[in-house]
Every structure is written in C-alpha cells, then in structure tokens.
Scaffold this motif. Structure first.
Motif, PDB file in Angstrom:
ATOM      1  N   VAL A  11      40.512  33.196  32.528  1.00  0.00           N
ATOM      2  CA  VAL A  11      41.683  34.041  32.328  1.00  0.00           C
ATOM      3  C   VAL A  11      42.850  33.555  33.170  1.00  0.00           C
ATOM      4  N   ALA A  12      42.574  33.140  34.400  1.00  0.00           N
ATOM      5  CA  ALA A  12      43.643  32.644  35.273  1.00  0.00           C
ATOM      6  C   ALA A  12      44.283  31.401  34.676  1.00  0.00           C
ATOM      7  N   ALA A  13      43.432  30.516  34.145  1.00  0.00           N
ATOM      8  CA  ALA A  13      43.958  29.289  33.555  1.00  0.00           C
ATOM      9  C   ALA A  13      44.815  29.585  32.326  1.00  0.00           C
ATOM     10  N   VAL A  14      44.315  30.456  31.457  1.00  0.00           N
ATOM     11  CA  VAL A  14      45.079  30.800  30.249  1.00  0.00           C
ATOM     12  C   VAL A  14      46.416  31.413  30.638  1.00  0.00           C
ATOM     13  N   ASN A  15      46.370  32.303  31.620  1.00  0.00           N
ATOM     14  CA  ASN A  15      47.613  32.938  32.066  1.00  0.00           C
ATOM     15  C   ASN A  15      48.579  31.933  32.668  1.00  0.00           C
ATOM     16  N   ALA A  16      48.028  30.974  33.410  1.00  0.00           N
ATOM     17  CA  ALA A  16      48.907  29.972  34.017  1.00  0.00           C
ATOM     18  C   ALA A  16      49.730  29.287  32.938  1.00  0.00           C
ATOM     19  N   LEU A  17      49.073  28.930  31.862  1.00  0.00           N
ATOM     20  CA  LEU A  17      49.786  28.227  30.798  1.00  0.00           C
ATOM     21  C   LEU A  17      50.627  29.165  29.950  1.00  0.00           C
ATOM     22  N   LEU A  18      49.977  30.162  29.335  1.00  0.00           N
ATOM     23  CA  LEU A  18      50.702  31.009  28.399  1.00  0.00           C
ATOM     24  C   LEU A  18      51.667  31.959  29.099  1.00  0.00           C
TER      25      LEU A  18
ATOM     26  N   VAL B 122      36.535  38.187  28.145  1.00  0.00           N
ATOM     27  CA  VAL B 122      37.737  37.391  28.373  1.00  0.00           C
ATOM     28  C   VAL B 122      38.940  38.032  27.672  1.00  0.00           C
ATOM     29  N   ALA B 123      38.709  38.520  26.438  1.00  0.00           N
ATOM     30  CA  ALA B 123      39.814  39.131  25.695  1.00  0.00           C
ATOM     31  C   ALA B 123      40.361  40.350  26.439  1.00  0.00           C
ATOM     32  N   ALA B 124      39.441  41.197  26.923  1.00  0.00           N
ATOM     33  CA  ALA B 124      39.877  42.388  27.647  1.00  0.00           C
ATOM     34  C   ALA B 124      40.638  42.005  28.909  1.00  0.00           C
ATOM     35  N   LEU B 125      40.128  40.995  29.612  1.00  0.00           N
ATOM     36  CA  LEU B 125      40.787  40.579  30.849  1.00  0.00           C
ATOM     37  C   LEU B 125      42.146  39.956  30.576  1.00  0.00           C
ATOM     38  N   LEU B 126      42.287  39.270  29.445  1.00  0.00           N
ATOM     39  CA  LEU B 126      43.585  38.697  29.113  1.00  0.00           C
ATOM     40  C   LEU B 126      44.618  39.807  28.950  1.00  0.00           C
ATOM     41  N   PHE B 127      44.181  40.915  28.366  1.00  0.00           N
ATOM     42  CA  PHE B 127      45.105  42.027  28.208  1.00  0.00           C
ATOM     43  C   PHE B 127      45.587  42.529  29.570  1.00  0.00           C
ATOM     44  N   VAL B 128      44.612  42.872  30.454  1.00  0.00           N
ATOM     45  CA  VAL B 128      45.018  43.514  31.699  1.00  0.00           C
ATOM     46  C   VAL B 128      45.753  42.571  32.642  1.00  0.00           C
ATOM     47  N   THR B 129      45.535  41.250  32.501  1.00  0.00           N
ATOM     48  CA  THR B 129      46.196  40.344  33.450  1.00  0.00           C
ATOM     49  C   THR B 129      47.473  39.732  32.889  1.00  0.00           C
ATOM     50  N   LEU B 130      47.802  40.067  31.657  1.00  0.00           N
ATOM     51  CA  LEU B 130      48.963  39.438  31.023  1.00  0.00           C
ATOM     52  C   LEU B 130      50.253  39.468  31.843  1.00  0.00           C
ATOM     53  N   PRO B 131      50.624  40.625  32.444  1.00  0.00           N
ATOM     54  CA  PRO B 131      51.936  40.656  33.110  1.00  0.00           C
ATOM     55  C   PRO B 131      52.043  39.786  34.360  1.00  0.00           C
ATOM     56  N   PHE B 132      50.915  39.477  34.996  1.00  0.00           N
ATOM     57  CA  PHE B 132      51.019  38.928  36.344  1.00  0.00           C
ATOM     58  C   PHE B 132      51.805  37.626  36.438  1.00  0.00           C
ATOM     59  N   VAL B 133      51.378  36.598  35.719  1.00  0.00           N
ATOM     60  CA  VAL B 133      52.088  35.323  35.852  1.00  0.00           C
ATOM     61  C   VAL B 133      53.506  35.441  35.289  1.00  0.00           C
ATOM     62  N   VAL B 134      53.629  36.139  34.162  1.00  0.00           N
ATOM     63  CA  VAL B 134      54.962  36.286  33.551  1.00  0.00           C
ATOM     64  C   VAL B 134      55.940  36.875  34.568  1.00  0.00           C
ATOM     65  N   ARG B 135      55.523  37.954  35.242  1.00  0.00           N
ATOM     66  CA  ARG B 135      56.439  38.646  36.150  1.00  0.00           C
ATOM     67  C   ARG B 135      56.682  37.904  37.460  1.00  0.00           C
TER      68      ARG B 135
ATOM     69  N   LEU C 264      47.020  36.721  41.722  1.00  0.00           N
ATOM     70  CA  LEU C 264      46.978  38.155  41.433  1.00  0.00           C
ATOM     71  C   LEU C 264      46.155  38.431  40.174  1.00  0.00           C
ATOM     72  N   ALA C 265      46.351  37.586  39.145  1.00  0.00           N
ATOM     73  CA  ALA C 265      45.603  37.763  37.903  1.00  0.00           C
ATOM     74  C   ALA C 265      44.107  37.579  38.166  1.00  0.00           C
ATOM     75  N   PHE C 266      43.786  36.586  38.972  1.00  0.00           N
ATOM     76  CA  PHE C 266      42.385  36.313  39.302  1.00  0.00           C
ATOM     77  C   PHE C 266      41.769  37.506  40.012  1.00  0.00           C
ATOM     78  N   ALA C 267      42.479  38.024  41.008  1.00  0.00           N
ATOM     79  CA  ALA C 267      41.963  39.165  41.764  1.00  0.00           C
ATOM     80  C   ALA C 267      41.725  40.356  40.839  1.00  0.00           C
ATOM     81  N   ARG C 268      42.672  40.597  39.969  1.00  0.00           N
ATOM     82  CA  ARG C 268      42.566  41.708  39.038  1.00  0.00           C
ATOM     83  C   ARG C 268      41.386  41.523  38.096  1.00  0.00           C
ATOM     84  N   ALA C 269      41.231  40.280  37.635  1.00  0.00           N
ATOM     85  CA  ALA C 269      40.173  40.000  36.668  1.00  0.00           C
ATOM     86  C   ALA C 269      38.793  40.179  37.293  1.00  0.00           C
ATOM     87  N   VAL C 270      38.638  39.743  38.523  1.00  0.00           N
ATOM     88  CA  VAL C 270      37.346  39.876  39.192  1.00  0.00           C
ATOM     89  C   VAL C 270      36.991  41.342  39.380  1.00  0.00           C
ATOM     90  N   GLY C 271      38.010  42.161  39.660  1.00  0.00           N
ATOM     91  CA  GLY C 271      37.728  43.550  39.995  1.00  0.00           C
ATOM     92  C   GLY C 271      37.786  44.527  38.834  1.00  0.00           C
TER      93      GLY C 271
END
Lengths: 267, 270, 317
Positions: B71-78, B138-151, B197-204
């Motif tokens: 999820v962290a990797a996908v967020n980094a890119l997208l 992974v799909a669920a985590l992508l949803f909840v972590t979406l804002p982090f890298v963008v913001r 931040l996305a990683f931390a959120r995803a783990v928890g």
C-alpha cells in the motif's frame, strides 16, 4: 506549452484511481441503503437500539471534542510560545495517536482499568465502572482524536508570530485579555478546522471503542459498533442504513473541511 | 549574558499551561501505553517472546507489514501523480476532486469496510469477488491511506520555485530531466513522510478490515485483527505481545518521519 | 549572435503585455531593456529565451527563426532576479548542471567549474549550498551557472534587483567588465535607468507593451523621442510648456528679460554637487543642479530670491 499526451495521461491515471478507490465505494452506500426501499430504511433506523447507538456516539463526541479542543489550544500555546526543553518530545507524544493502532489503544485501556490492571481495583473499589461502560469509551475516543486541534494550532501560531501579543502587552493588556482578544481570534479558523477533524474522528472511531466497550447492545454500542453488529447478525439493510447516516454526516464534514481548510495547502 | 526575560506572571502562565499539557498527555496517552508495555512483560521477557513469535502471531504481523508495504508503494506512486495533477493541471471539477481526497478522513472506517465488501464481495455489482482475500485487505487499506501522500506532497509542489525549472530548461534539460533532477529531490521528503504516515495507518488499521478480511488465521488475519480476536477470547497476554510489537513499529515510523524531516532541511542549515 | 524581435505581441488574459514590438540586438552588444513595471520588458526577455511563447511575431537568433524552438535548444543563458538556485545542490553542482545535461566528460566539467568559480570570485565556496550564501554570492553563482555551457546569448531579468545598493553597484561594474572580455551578446532587463545608462551600449525604452525609443544612452538623454523617454531617463521638469533638465537652467542674482524669479525652498548638498529646489510663481516647482563652486559663489540659501534662465529646453510636438 501543453505537453498534451503526458498531461492527459497523468490526469486519466489520477482520476481513474480516485474513481475506483473513492467514488465507487461511496456510491455503494447510497445504493444499498435504499435497496429495500425508503420505508424499510426508516424502520431499521428507528430501532431503539440504533437510536441509542447514535445518541451514545453523540454523547461521547460531545465530551471528547471540547476537551481535546481545550487541550489542543493550551498545548499548542505551550509548545510554540513557551520555549521549554522537551517541547519536541511533547510534540512527538501528541502525534503518537496518529501512528498507533486503535486496537492497541483499546488494549492499553483494557489493561489499565481491567480487574488486574493498575487502576482497575481502585475504580472498582469506588464503584465506578470504567470498562464496558461510558468512561473508558470516552477516554479511548479522546486518545484517538487527541492530535487534531493541536496539530492545526501549532503551525498557525508559529506563522503568525507573537508580535500582536507583544503589541497588546505594550498597550496594557493582561495575560487573559491578550489570550481572549488577540491570540484566540487569530487562531480561530485553525481551531475550527481542528474541531471538524476531531469530530469526524470521534464519530468514526471503531477499534479502540470496540475493545473497551464489550458491544453491549442498547448500552455500550456506538453507531460504528452497531454497523458491525448489524452486519454480523445478517441485518444488511440495518447496517447500510446506519452507514448511510454516517456517510451523509461525513459528506457534510467533508464540505466543512473543504471550506475551512487553511489556504496554504489548497491548490 | 542572557538573563531570564520572564516576568513572574509569565512564569506562572508557562507553568500552568505546561502542567496542564503534561497532566493531560500522561493521563490519556502515556499511562495507557505504559500499562501495555508493563503487561506484556508481566510473565517475563521470555514468555513475551514466546507469544510474539508464535506462528499465528508471526503470520499476522508478516501480513500486516507486507500489505502495508504494498500500500505504501502504491501510494508513493499514485499519490504523487494525484498530487501533481491537482496542483499542475486545470480541469472542470478540480476543486471537487480535491475535496474528495479527504473522504477517507471523514468517513468511518467500518463504513468504508462495509461498502468495499458490497463492491467487491460475493454480491458485487461489478462481478469482482475478492472479499476475504489478501487482495481485499490491500483494497481496503488503499482506501484509508489514500489522502496521506497526496496531502503531504501537495503543499511541497505548491511551494516549488517554478523558476528553477525554467532555469534547468534554459540550461538544456528536457522535461524528464527537469523532473528527475529538480522537482523530485525537492518533493521527496514530502513523499517519504506521506509514505511513512500511510504505512503506520495501514499497519494499525482495524475498522476497514474487520468485515472484509475474513480473519482466517495464517491467511487473512492481520496483526490488528489478531490482537482484537485474542482480547475477545480472553488471551490478554497474547494480544499484548503482538500489540507491543505493533507499538514498536509505530515508534519506529515516527522516528523515521522525524529523520526524514531532519535530512530534508539539512541544506538549509548554515 | 544577433537577435531580431519582429512584431511580437503577447496577451495575458485581458492584459496586453506586448503590442507589436520590434527590436534589433547586434551580435556582441550589451543591451538594456528599460522601463517601469508592466512595460513588458521581462515578458519580452522570456519570449527571447523561449520561456514564454508569443501570440504573434517572430524571434530570429543569428538570422534563424527560433520562435517555436524549445528553450533547451536555443543556446541562451538566463539569470533570474531571485536567483532560481537549485537549493538541493552544491554551488559546484549548480554551475555544472548545464554541462552535465550535455553529457560533457567529467574532467572537462571539473576544469570549467573551477574556471568559472574563479571568474565569479567564489573559489572555496564550491561545496557550500545556496542557502549558505549571501544574495550577491547567489547571483554570482547563477551567472556562473548560466555561462558554463558557453551560451551564445546571455539574458538577465532584473539580475540585481533583489540586492542591496552597494552589491548592486559592484555587480553592475563586474557585468560590464565581463562583457568587455567575452563579447557574448547580452540583454538585461531593468527598471533602474541609472543602471541601464551606466552599463549598456544600447538601451531600449519600453512602456505599456511598446517600444518608446531604442538608442545609445547619450542619444536617449540628449535627444529623447517623446515626453515619456525624457522624464524616465534622467531628471526633467515641465516648465511652462517645455521640458527642462536640471543642468539646463542657469541661476543668477540679477534679473533681466530672459530670466524669471524663483524662491529657494531647499538646498540639498549632494557632496559633489548641489541641488536647489526652487519654486516660481504659483507653485511651479523645479530643481536646478549646480556645482559646489557655483552654489558657493551665489551663496545659495533657503528663502533666497534668485533668477533663473533657460539655457536649453525641449518641446515635443
């Protein structure tokens, strides 16, 4: 000088990603909630346990949000205006709830107030029930929603500097007057934005409260807990109904966030 | 020579606000965490290690970390692409799209999990049935972590000195080179802290996963669900052990973020 | 390399930044684009560099049409008012950037960077970061960076505008000396007419998107084409229906038919010369410039009544 191909390509990728990950799920809530018709939806929403769940959610939020707001302002002032050693550590501790899993929070409280915990026996002795009751649910919610106001107040205070406060002091204003008339108005939008974020977090809290509350129907179930319960009892319309209400509130929160967002971070 | 420039009333003010802050933080944050750490060593470090390294616990932790990495990797890119499009591109409805990014912050995670279940579960309208699988996690985590890298990337992109890009172009650098040599180094700290931040959120994450992941031990049971289940079943020691490992991961990430911030500003220090 | 600007126009929304502008820049010359803010001078410079595209007209570089050529391919060096330093790179890496992009061999890059560090007097600063340099040092680094790939044209956009007066004066002289050595075609934008007069071979005066006059500094001063140029370049006052320069007035103590009466409001001692602020009749205020000796001879002081005579005046049709 538009570099057409790459610009449209990037736009397509970004919007496509958002459509799949964000918009589709949101649309689902609205669709499924009305699956069996509006009447059915109203019925399940007016179930007494559901109503109680919403009430409980609101009560917890009504306690947690003001407390965290007061904390956020005082803590923000302490970190930025009082230069004390360890300000960095305080800042880090305030950020901690963002990095910790809600179940870990729930478990810690469980261990703190449980029968064999540090404070469990004391509370039991005094007849105050912490676990499986409101107090622990409130503390759990305060924990997870703690950082938001502080995190908005700190950068705002840093940015505006203390010149206005110094000016007020030269004009004879005391500490309280300066705070009330100068500092607070200056940070009010940051505070409001922080309050919106805090409220959203309180309303949406699940994990920590799930651990400490015991899910007792009609007593210690918040709206989010009720969604899970409804789902696990095969009451899908009920689950979606509550979700719909929560989703509508979220959209309102989103609107509030968009309107109040501090200017520097919006394109 | 520096004399203390504090007047007595200011000193009292400082003490009060500091005192309140410390008391509040101790009561709400520090004590509970301390209780957790204490409880996990209750039967000695040995049994903590035993529990934490039980096959089920290890599998759960591995799954959490693995999913979080993906999820962290996908967020980094997208996430970076999304931030780029929101800052540099212009199109109708851009403000609306920008507002939408915050949806995962506003929507309760349990609702997110439920809708993902509806969308990608057994009765899916789009025919995709991935519920109770790792993909669903992974799909669920992508949803909840979406804002982090963008913001975290948006403000950095906004602050970029566009003239440095023009300077690079005037010196002969093509668009890709401009991105690689001029833009990327400056947005990298933003990307990294968003990723952390996305990683931390995803783990928890727990709320979005309880319904959709299926909780099959060794298959789709993540660390947070492991802890949750073990509390329900009364195994506090087991839950505490894994919880402490999760806590350590959280601390580690916070340190990493601090480290990133420190490194990022190193060329600004005289 | 010569530059020809032919009928360039550019609009930003409702604002006409450039309106049918044509300029000739001779190869090897040092030209200034001079004008107040909003005159379009920076826009023109950026169009020459390829950082903006015109709505109409052409740019020819060395006789070849470069209007749609990307900035990467034009062989121009550009220096920005606020330096545009690559803050995440050392001074050395900043300067080397243009050469690295062109994939020059490492030894060549090292030698050229050392040469340029010496040229801009930043030896020893190579491993520092821009944030650790002063404004003047940053701008010198920016100059070195622009010069590194041996551009055929050097363009500077208000290069000294962000620096304090003394540094500005130093760098101005330095730029002139550099040009005298290298003879690279140079165009710089400024709103400071003193700077333009002191440094440039030719000055193009612009106002509101149009060229008012293009001439040598001397010609601009002595033979201004219109009121705007006369009042923008050097001091000038309206007296009656004509324009007068401060040193075109003679101050005497006796009246005759060619003089008019004036009251000395203020005597400003500028060190090497004296400026007297006079008022004549109904609030007609003007300045006269005198040498120290002349002022002493007249014993000029505040409140004194004197007589002024026009030695030279200019009228525009």
């Amino acid at each position: 000088m538009p570099r057409s191909a790459s610009r449209y390509g990037l736009r397509f990728v970004a919007l496509g990603y958002l459509l799949v990950v964000l918009i589709a799920p949101l649309a689902m809530v609205f669709w499924r909630a009305f699956d069996k018709g509006g009447d059915h939806l109203w019925q399940s929403l007016s179930d007494p346990n559901t109503v109680h769940a919403f009430k409980l959610t609101l009560i917890i939020a009504a306690i947690a949000v003001p407390l965290n707001t007061i904390f956020g302002i005082i803590c923000g002032l302490a970190i930025v205006r009082q230069r004390f050693p360890g300000a960095g550590i305080v800042n880090a501790i305030v950020d901690l709830p963002l990095a910790i899993s809600p179940v870990v929070v729930g478990l810690s409280l469980f261990l703190l107030f449980g029968r064999t915990g540090w404070f469990g026996p004391w509370f039991q002795h005094h007849g105050i029930q912490m676990l499986f009751a409101l107090p622990s649910m409130v503390i759990a919610t305060i924990f997870v929603s703690l950082p938001f106001v502080a995190r908005e107040v700190v950068p705002t205070l840093r940015e505006i500097g203390d010149e206005q406060e110094q000016a007020a002091r030269t004009l004879g204003a005391g500490a309280w007057t300066t705070f009330w008339r100068i500092t607070l108005p200056a940070i009010r939008w940051a505070v409001i934005y922080g309050v919106v974020l805090t409220t959203a977090r309180c309303l949406g809290e699940y994990g920590a409260v799930a651990v400490v509350s015991g899910h007792i129907e009609g007593q210690t179930e918040t709206a989010t807990l009720r969604v899970q319960d409804a789902y696990e009892n095969f009451d899908l319309p009920g689950a979606y109904g509550i979700s719909l209400v929560l989703a509508v509130i979220s959209v309102l929160v989103l609107v509030a966030m968009t309107l109040l967002k501090p200017k520097e971070s919006s394109p | 020579m520096r004399r203390s420039s504090r007047r007595p009333s200011e000193g009292a003010q400082a003490a009060l606000s500091l005192g309140f802050t410390t008391a509040y933080l101790s009561a709400i944050v520090i004590l509970p965490i301390a209780a957790l750490v204490w409880a996990s060593r209750a039967d000695g470090v040995g049994s903590f290690w035993e529990v934490a390294s039980s096959p089920e616990a290890v599998a759960a932790l591995k799954l959490s970390l693995g999913a979080a990495l993906v999820v962290a990797a996908v967020n980094a890119l997208l996430g970076t692409i999304t931030a780029w499009v929101l800052v540099r591109d212009e199109f109708h409805g851009k403000q609306f799209v920008n507002a939408l990014i915050d949806l995962p912050f506003a929507l309760p995670t349990i609702v997110a999990g439920l809708t993902l279940l509806a969308l990608y579960g057994p009765s899916s309208p789009v025919g995709i049935s991935i519920a109770f699988t790792r993909t669903a996690i992974v799909a669920a985590l992508l949803f909840v972590t979406l804002p982090f890298v963008v913001r975290t990337v948006q403000p950095v992109l906004l602050e970029l000195d566009r003239e440095t890009e023009e300077a690079a172009r005037s010196l002969g650098a093509g668009e890709l080179r401009v991105f690689r040599s001029i833009i990327l180094p400056n947005i990298l700290p933003g990307i990294l802290s968003g990723v952390a931040l996305a990683f931390a959120r995803a783990v928890g994450e727990i709320g979005a996963l309880v319904l959709i992941s299926g909780n099959l031990p060794f298959k789709t049971e993540v660390a947070s669900v492991f802890v949750f289940n073990h509390i329900q079943s009364g195994d506090q020691a087991g839950a505490a052990a894994v919880a402490v490992v999760m806590l350590l991961i959280s601390f580690g990430i916070l340190l990493a973020i601090g480290g990133v911030r420190f490194l990022a500003t190193r060329h600004e220090r005289a | 390399m010569s530059i020809q600007v032919r009928n360039i126009s550019k609009r930003f929304g409702d604002f006409q930044a450039l309106d049918d502008v044509s300029v000739e820049v001779e190869g090897g010359s040092l030209t200034a684009l001079l004008g107040p803010s909003g005159s379009g001078k920076s826009t023109l410079l950026r169009i020459i560099a390829g950082l903006e595209w015109p709505d109409g007209g052409d740019i020819l570089l060395a006789g070849e049409d470069a209007t749609t050529v990307a900035p990467q391919q034009r062989g121009v060096g550009f220096v920005f008012q606020h330096y545009a330093a690559f803050k995440h790179m050392t001074v050395r890496d900043n300067i080397a950037f243009g050469l690295k992009v062109r994939k020059r061999p490492r030894d060549e890059i090292r030698a050229r960077v050392a040469e340029l560090l010496a040229l801009v007097q930043l030896e020893g600063f190579g491993d520092r970061y821009p944030a650790q340099l002063s404004g003047g040092q940053r701008q010198r680094m920016a100059l070195a960076r622009a010069l590194a790939p041996e551009p055929k044209v050097l363009l500077l956009d208000e290069p000294f505008g962000a620096l304090d007066a003394r540094v500005r004066a130093e760098l101005r002289r330095w730029l002139r000396r550099l040009h005298d050595e290298t003879h690279t075609t140079t165009v710089f934008v400024t709103h400071d007419q003193e700077e333009a007069m002191e440094v440039a071979d030719n000055v193009v005066v612009m106002n509101r998107g149009r060229v008012e006059q293009a001439a040598t500094p001397a010609d601009l001063y002595d033979a201004p084409a219109n009121e705007f140029v006369m009042s923008f370049v050097g001091h000038a006052t309206r007296l009656g229906g004509s324009w007068v320069r401060p040193h075109d007035l003679e101050v005497v103590l006796d009246a005759d038919e060619s003089t008019r009466e004036a009251l000395v409001e203020r005597v400003v001692n500028l060190g090497f010369e004296v400026r007297a602020e006079l008022v004549s009749g109904e609030d007609e205020r003007f300045n006269v410039q005198l040498s120290r000796d002349e002022a002493d001879r007249l014993e000029l002081e505040r409140g004194q009544i004197v007589f002024v005579r026009l030695v030279r005046e200019t009228v525009f049709g």
